[in-house]
Design an enzyme around this catalytic site. Sequence first.
Site, mmCIF file in Angstrom:
data_model
loop_
_atom_site.group_PDB
_atom_site.id
_atom_site.type_symbol
_atom_site.label_atom_id
_atom_site.label_comp_id
_atom_site.label_asym_id
_atom_site.label_seq_id
_atom_site.Cartn_x
_atom_site.Cartn_y
_atom_site.Cartn_z
ATOM 1 C CE LYS A 1 -4.250 -1.678 2.099
ATOM 2 N NZ LYS A 1 -5.323 -1.402 3.064
ATOM 3 C CG ASP B 1 -8.401 0.765 3.204
ATOM 4 O OD1 ASP B 1 -9.155 -0.050 2.646
ATOM 5 O OD2 ASP B 1 -7.159 0.688 3.147
#
Length: 289
Positions: A75, A111
């Site tokens: 990420k 997220d």
Amino acid sequence: MNTIPSPTVRTRLAVLFGHPLGHTLSPAMHNRAFQFLGLDWFYLPVEVKPENLEKVFKGLCLMNVGGFNVTIPHKVAIKELLDELDPLAATIGAVNTIAVKDGRTIGYNTDGYGFIESLKQSSGIEIAGQSVFIFGAGGAARAIGMSLAHSKVGKIFLTNRTIDKAEALAMQINSAFSPCVEVIDPESPDFTRALRASNILVNSTSIGMSPHTEQSPIAGDLLHKDQIVADIVYNPLSTRLLRDAEKAGCKTVPGPGMLIHQGAAAFSIWTGKEAPVKEMSEIIYNHLK
Ligand code: ATR
């Protein structure tokens, strides 16, 4: 029967990168969404070792890929390979979704948005001005804390087993947004004060995850009925924290919501279409039951 059509040369791919990727529910969720809307897309999970990330990513960008999802451990590293970064993803410092538009790659982080959307859908609450107590200072806590601050939350109390990590995250959120975060030492009397002053509690640690299903980040008798209690753990579906919260009369926000809504946001970024959230939820809950 909900069979997924076979891909053809025209099928657009959404590719998930991670390592390891053993138990991901995202392919089932996204392929159901593509099928439900009749889109000629296919979601493909690919395990990529960190040392191969650049080669694999650049190779896939030459193919008919419309978007990517990115998970642990890529990420942060993937940011360097992108043409553009959405401002919130840049502030969070991590990317979980990439759009490919006219040959350009643009990184997003859905997220934190997914968590907030799940919180709103389960409880009906608006974030602005609320007081939130967050347990944890890892990647999930970072996305959630930054996104809450971005949504103009009133106050964040932040605690973590490793308190230095909470201090570092608090400093980053406070300098990126308004100074709304206070670090709470779990051993200090402030812990109870801050908990009582919070109307939303969030477990963003892995405490309570199977097989440790009797663990909870907070004693049940510290919960009160005016609180909303959210857990990002979704295995088991009903964590110890959520069971205690229900007993105390709290509204609860179960773990799959963040997974579903981060996926729904990614789906819209790739396809430009509203995601079929109900069908995506059914797939996730069927797998988790
Ligand atoms: P993620 O990306 O899912 O957030 P992570 O970055 O590894 O995963 O973060 C895990 C979080 O759960 C951290 O806040 C971690 O606390 P530490 O920073 O002290 O490691 C927390 N955590 C995991 N297991 C825990 C445990 N048994 N007790 C308390 N906190 C725990």
